[in-house]
Design a protein around this motif. Sequence first.
Motif, PDB file in Angstrom:
ATOM      1  N   LEU A  80     -16.681   2.849 -46.705  1.00  0.00           N
ATOM      2  CA  LEU A  80     -15.662   2.035 -46.549  1.00  0.00           C
ATOM      3  C   LEU A  80     -15.556   1.231 -44.598  1.00  0.00           C
ATOM      4  O   LEU A  80     -14.777   0.424 -44.195  1.00  0.00           O
ATOM      5  N   LEU A 137     -14.379  -2.369 -44.180  1.00  0.00           N
ATOM      6  CA  LEU A 137     -13.245  -2.822 -43.006  1.00  0.00           C
ATOM      7  C   LEU A 137     -14.411  -3.818 -41.891  1.00  0.00           C
ATOM      8  O   LEU A 137     -13.385  -4.966 -42.137  1.00  0.00           O
ATOM      9  N   THR A 166     -13.976   2.220 -56.348  1.00  0.00           N
ATOM     10  CA  THR A 166     -14.970   1.688 -55.244  1.00  0.00           C
ATOM     11  C   THR A 166     -16.361   1.937 -55.578  1.00  0.00           C
ATOM     12  O   THR A 166     -16.123   2.840 -56.280  1.00  0.00           O
ATOM     13  N   GLU A 180     -14.197  -3.293 -50.479  1.00  0.00           N
ATOM     14  CA  GLU A 180     -13.199  -4.158 -50.313  1.00  0.00           C
ATOM     15  C   GLU A 180     -11.886  -4.011 -50.271  1.00  0.00           C
ATOM     16  O   GLU A 180     -10.842  -3.480 -49.683  1.00  0.00           O
ATOM     17  N   ALA A 220     -10.662  -0.680 -48.574  1.00  0.00           N
ATOM     18  CA  ALA A 220     -10.356  -0.977 -47.291  1.00  0.00           C
ATOM     19  C   ALA A 220      -8.877  -1.611 -46.950  1.00  0.00           C
ATOM     20  O   ALA A 220      -8.373  -1.636 -45.726  1.00  0.00           O
ATOM     21  N   GLN A 225      -6.089  -0.541 -44.660  1.00  0.00           N
ATOM     22  CA  GLN A 225      -5.781  -1.241 -43.175  1.00  0.00           C
ATOM     23  C   GLN A 225      -4.004  -1.154 -43.865  1.00  0.00           C
ATOM     24  O   GLN A 225      -3.174  -1.265 -42.786  1.00  0.00           O
TER      25      GLN A 225
END
Length: 578
Positions: free
Chosen positions: A93, A97, A429, A440, A443, A447
């Motif tokens: 992760l 990010l 993932t 991603e 991530a 976010q």
Amino acid sequence: MTTTSNSAPFPSDLEIASAATLRPMDDVATDLGIDLDYCEPYGFDVAKIDLAALPAHRPQPGEPPAQRGKYVVVTAVTPTPLGEGKTTTCVGLAQGLRRLGSNAVVTLRQPSMGPTFGIKGGAAGGGYSQVVPMEKFNLHLTGDFHAVTAAHNLLAAMIDNHLHFGNELGLDPRNITWRRVLDVNDRALRNTVIGLGARLDGVVRETGFDITAASEVMVLLTLATDLADLRERLGRIVVGFTEDHRAVTAEDLGAAGAMAVILKDAIKPNLLQTLEGGPALVHCGPFGNIATGTSSVIADRIALDHADVVVTEAGFGADMGAERFFNVKCRLGRLKPDAAVIVVTVRALKAHSGRFEIKAGRPLPDDLLAESPDDVRAGISNLRAHIGIVRSFGVTPLIAINAFPQDHASEHAVITDLADELGLRCAVTTHVAEGGAGAEDLARAVQEAIEEESTFEPTYHLDQTLTEKIEAIATKVYGADGIDISAPAAKALVQYERLGYGAFPVVIAKTHLSISSDPSKLGAPTGWRLPVREVRAAAGAGYVYAICGDMRTMPGLSRHPNAERIDIAPGGTVSGLS
């Protein structure tokens, strides 16, 4: 070598780590925004971070937390004996990010060498989501564990020395609670008799050894906010009681100052890097069953003052690691969590169906690997329960499906359907096989989640009684109908309230293999009560812990431990680490 489902060779973790080209540590520190004057090189690929890097203002009790970065904890469903990949997900992760442009850092516990040489193996992550150098990470790193061992055993030696020279403090030799520690799995040392031999060889008494990760010194190092706080906590350690039930401390024995000196470098976090060159802070390694099971407050505060997002890990499932992370670490460290990633695997949910048996060190049953959405559905109550636990703290949960090559899309769909039902973000993932690129999607979900306002609220208030706090965790987090306290535990609770420990948070030491206290109860058990067999105080660390099961604080080695496979070539290349 391991193989994927199509039999293509996949390098071992050690092969991947050994092939990595590491960035200069100055560049890693600069990326994180750490002043190079605060970096103390430890060889070529590890550095210690001086405490001068801590933020100047540290919130006091009653003040709201002050942190620049967002704080994300990675937890999991109730794990199988093989683990579900929280550490790899943390690293993946953070890498994901950073690929999306975020200045992210991962903060992790340091592995104990006991499991490294035992059954479990190392804890640097896996595949293309690892912290490197792997060998140093797993093999005593900068010596912090050895410093904890030395400080702990110095106190033990001073206890027995005090007894030998007359016992001026009146310690009851039958009520000394401070044992010795060693960072090796050694079942023969669980219970020992010391002082045998001539009169000058000491006072004969029963005691024993725990693994270093189970030391109170380790967990108070984790929770300390600076060197002065560490010194104060060391002084508060209770080593035993007098016959009239007065607590005797490390300060009373005159040991705390020397212990702090031994730990003056160990209090500094270690800076390493991920396989993709991103920063990783590694610090402390408290035992997950009886302690917080997290990295240090100091490491996380430094990270939160320098990074956009801090990804950290809490040991075991949300009932244990996340509960303590929220109720103990965040409360004592004045930290505010923004989101929680719940790691789930298909194999874990199939195990919680009760139809399969998974044992550490043995291959997965063939039937478990067969496509069966029904088996996943039969165990999904466990995931639902852990989602409820995270939500009970007012923290936004996300689901990370840690995908294995043997998984099937229909099985992942069962999990994503639950996420849709509950209105949660969910991502598959593949960070182990693909590194940050495979994380991603997760991530992006993180976010989005960290932009939502967290309404973080612990399970209980500190002004409640110790009994009320234990009951609150049992009923509100575990889903128990109540608690049953043994007579010795009830007596201890009264004593600890009298000694002034009533305002402490509590930790419940229980099995990690079930949300309940019974490891055979899978899924989301109901209709049970939590048995509180014994209660102990970790006065230096600042909490009271209730023992609700048979906790082994000194593991044993298997018939064929990992140590048999670990070796070194004449040129210094290590082999056999897993």
